[in-house]
Design a protein around this motif. Sequence first.
Motif, short mmCIF file in Angstrom:
data_model
loop_
_atom_site.label_atom_id
_atom_site.label_comp_id
_atom_site.label_asym_id
_atom_site.label_seq_id
_atom_site.Cartn_x
_atom_site.Cartn_y
_atom_site.Cartn_z
N ASP A 376 0.86 -1.18 0.00
CA ASP A 376 0.00 0.00 0.00
C ASP A 376 0.90 1.23 0.00
O ASP A 376 1.77 1.36 0.88
N ASP A 377 0.69 2.11 -0.97
CA ASP A 377 1.57 3.25 -1.16
C ASP A 377 0.78 4.55 -1.16
O ASP A 377 -0.38 4.59 -1.61
N LYS A 378 1.42 5.61 -0.69
CA LYS A 378 0.83 6.95 -0.71
C LYS A 378 1.84 7.92 -1.33
O LYS A 378 3.04 7.84 -1.05
N PHE A 379 1.33 8.82 -2.15
CA PHE A 379 2.17 9.85 -2.77
C PHE A 379 1.49 11.19 -2.60
O PHE A 379 0.27 11.32 -2.83
N SER A 380 2.26 12.20 -2.20
CA SER A 380 1.67 13.53 -2.01
C SER A 380 2.69 14.61 -2.32
O SER A 380 3.90 14.41 -2.18
N LEU A 381 2.17 15.75 -2.74
CA LEU A 381 2.97 16.94 -3.01
C LEU A 381 2.46 18.07 -2.14
O LEU A 381 1.26 18.13 -1.82
N SER A 403 -2.39 10.83 -3.88
CA SER A 403 -2.97 9.58 -4.40
C SER A 403 -2.49 8.40 -3.58
O SER A 403 -1.42 8.43 -2.97
N GLU A 404 -3.30 7.35 -3.56
CA GLU A 404 -2.95 6.09 -2.94
C GLU A 404 -3.00 4.98 -3.98
O GLU A 404 -3.76 5.06 -4.94
N SER A 405 -2.16 3.98 -3.80
CA SER A 405 -2.14 2.86 -4.74
C SER A 405 -1.97 1.55 -3.97
O SER A 405 -1.39 1.52 -2.88
N GLU A 406 -2.50 0.49 -4.56
CA GLU A 406 -2.40 -0.85 -3.98
C GLU A 406 -1.88 -1.82 -5.02
O GLU A 406 -2.29 -1.77 -6.18
N LYS A 407 -0.97 -2.69 -4.60
CA LYS A 407 -0.45 -3.74 -5.46
C LYS A 407 -0.63 -5.08 -4.76
O LYS A 407 -0.29 -5.22 -3.57
N ASP A 433 -2.12 -7.35 -9.62
CA ASP A 433 -3.30 -6.49 -9.68
C ASP A 433 -2.92 -5.12 -9.10
O ASP A 433 -2.25 -5.05 -8.05
N TYR A 434 -3.35 -4.06 -9.78
CA TYR A 434 -2.93 -2.71 -9.40
C TYR A 434 -4.13 -1.78 -9.37
O TYR A 434 -4.99 -1.82 -10.26
N LYS A 435 -4.21 -0.97 -8.32
CA LYS A 435 -5.27 0.03 -8.21
C LYS A 435 -4.68 1.34 -7.71
O LYS A 435 -3.88 1.36 -6.78
N ALA A 436 -5.08 2.45 -8.34
CA ALA A 436 -4.64 3.78 -7.93
C ALA A 436 -5.87 4.64 -7.69
O ALA A 436 -6.81 4.64 -8.50
N THR A 437 -5.86 5.38 -6.58
CA THR A 437 -7.00 6.20 -6.21
C THR A 437 -6.53 7.61 -5.88
O THR A 437 -5.84 7.82 -4.87
N PRO A 438 -6.90 8.60 -6.71
CA PRO A 438 -6.53 9.98 -6.41
C PRO A 438 -7.44 10.57 -5.34
O PRO A 438 -8.55 10.06 -5.10
N ASP A 439 -7.00 11.62 -4.71
CA ASP A 439 -7.81 12.30 -3.71
C ASP A 439 -9.15 12.70 -4.32
O ASP A 439 -9.22 13.18 -5.46
#
Length: 711
Positions: A376-381, A403-407, A433-439
């Motif tokens: 589970d990953d999170k990316f922010s600016l 955004s958050e992403s799941e692998k 399987d990959y999912k990305a969810t933006p704010d």
Amino acid sequence: MSYKLTFIASSVVLALSPAIHAEEVSIFDEVVVSGTRSEQSIKNIPSSVSKVSSEQMEENLATDVKQSIKYEPGVQVNGQGRFGMEDFTVRGMSGSRVKVLVDGVEQPSSYNPGADVMRKNANTFEVDTLTAIEVNKGPTSTLYGSDALGGTVLMRTKNPEDLLGAGDDTHVGLKTGYASASDQYKATVEVANRTGDLETMVIYTYRDGNETETHGDGADIEGPDRGAADPYKIESHNVLAKAFYQINDAHRVGLTGEFYTREAKGDILSGEGRDGGMPGYIYTNVRGEDKDDRYRLGFEHEWQADLTAFDTLEWSLNWTESEADHNSYDHTVAKGNRNRARSGKDESLQFDLQMQKTIELATSRHELTYGVAASDDKFSLSYTDYDLDEGTSTPGSEEVPSSESEKRAIFIQDQMFFMDDRMVVTAGLRYDDYKATPDSSSGLEEHNSDALTSRLGAVYHWNNNISTYAQYSEGFRSPTIYEMYYDKDNTMFGYRIEANPDLKPEESQSYEVGIRANNRLGSVELAAFYNDYKNFISSKSTMDGSVEVTRNENISEAEIYGAEFKGNLWLDEAFGAPMGTYARLSMAYLDGEDKETGDTLDTIAPFTTVVGVGYDAPSDVWGSALTVTTVAAKDEWEDADNLEAPSYTVVDITGYYRPMQDLTVRAGLFNAFDEKYWQYQDLEGTTASTEGIDRRTQPGRNWGINLDYAF
């Protein structure tokens, strides 16, 4: 060029052919991890894997990852200047198309939105903590999933057992050194202990230097035509701590903690007087302050189970966080004195479970590796513009929403040994399987994608000296957060960038064949490969009235092919030279193109040859090596107006001396003939009219010295 490579490689193989058949003594027993996800001899891996050990890094007086692998064919490290190392290029693939791991833990790819005030680079790796760097060339997604489209770089940090002897033991090591190219001093302290069933280790490294210098011909002036490096001071600290406890014969647990911080600041003299392209935008008083941090905390458990389902089980849970903070100060008539503060953060929680089972049959042996992986990953600016004259601040324009992403992944591999281990077949399969969810405030859509990748390879040992191999492998890369969600409306300046969450993963298919041969006189390895890529993500621009609209699309296909050669020869055995004298040779030829346009890819490295001659005294007291690197010109780019990267030849000389058993002194003279040269990747995107082209050169003649004392 291909004929030239074939002729040279054939000549070397023929020259060493007496060595190939002379005696059946195998030396291809070096152990790597990246080829099969577990320790395995290179001789049984059906693909090219390069390994640079900590000893080799020390011999080359490497101060960073770039210097550590500079002699490896088909591999380059990109990035220079204020923000340092950016990414790897492996056989023409770079950026997030090459997966980077530290002890099996995935590292975030660099973030580069194009502006000169924001980078989140992969510049937080300390080489003094590493026991090896492995580069698995070509697609490796069946082993490591997304981003292993073009290859995988695995950095393995030291464990207590790498520093300790047998039984209860204590190790203390002190290292210090100086490198003139960056005016850098370093100090490293290693402490390790084994008491009973407990092993512990702490490594601390401090570095204090400057931005790596350019060639001495560069003009030491202010402004865009500046050819010298900016006077940018860089300081770093790294702490790596590990503890392992053997609970009983079946169970072992381990805890790892690491902290790296890099601080840099100084005047950016190359930015003085730069024209921003609009009235009132002439930049003065340009300076920067940067801070890059990386944290890691991990737990691991090994279970020697000897069950029907598995013999061994290993699982690990790792938390990582990396953050880059940049403060860019300047003055313009339009804006006055300001600070454009830019920050980016990646946070990840990764779980990996791997089981192994050996099955003995009448005519074969199967070593099964299978398991699951999840992250589970999170990316922010975070951007803020400060008006220093008024004492006010306003939010900056962030290109990508938080955004958050799941692998999630499941994998299986079977390494099969037939004919008394003469034939080794490796087959692998993995589903990701990959999912990305933006704010939600961004209004952008969620992305979902998946991929099934396979691998099939075989090694045949004709005897103890000669082996051939062939492999087919697949790779894929899910679109990055940046590629999908970069969304910026700047119509007042005539452009708009639109997000595209519907991007498909990039895909690759690779074919590789090779031969390995060795005996007491030396060794040779020759590999040829062809990689086919599709669904490449590229930006596409259209006009909406007077506004240029840019959007990422799956519009490109590419092919890359080439050959690599590595050879070592003991000159004492072959020609009666003094005992301990050796020679080595490596060559890398690469070509490829965008199949849609026919243009040569910018990431295609020119033909490269590395020749070395060295001597290690039988007493192990002293030794030296001379290495010559020759790189051909790169004059074919996707943009025909791109500046040609000239050919060059660089000579390095290194040596060591051990005045006592526990003390080693190493010294090196690099670019001994003061060659002025550019690495091709540093000229990508430049034209003949580019200002400050000398600022992209590599250092001229420089030197270094290291002292290593262990007790």
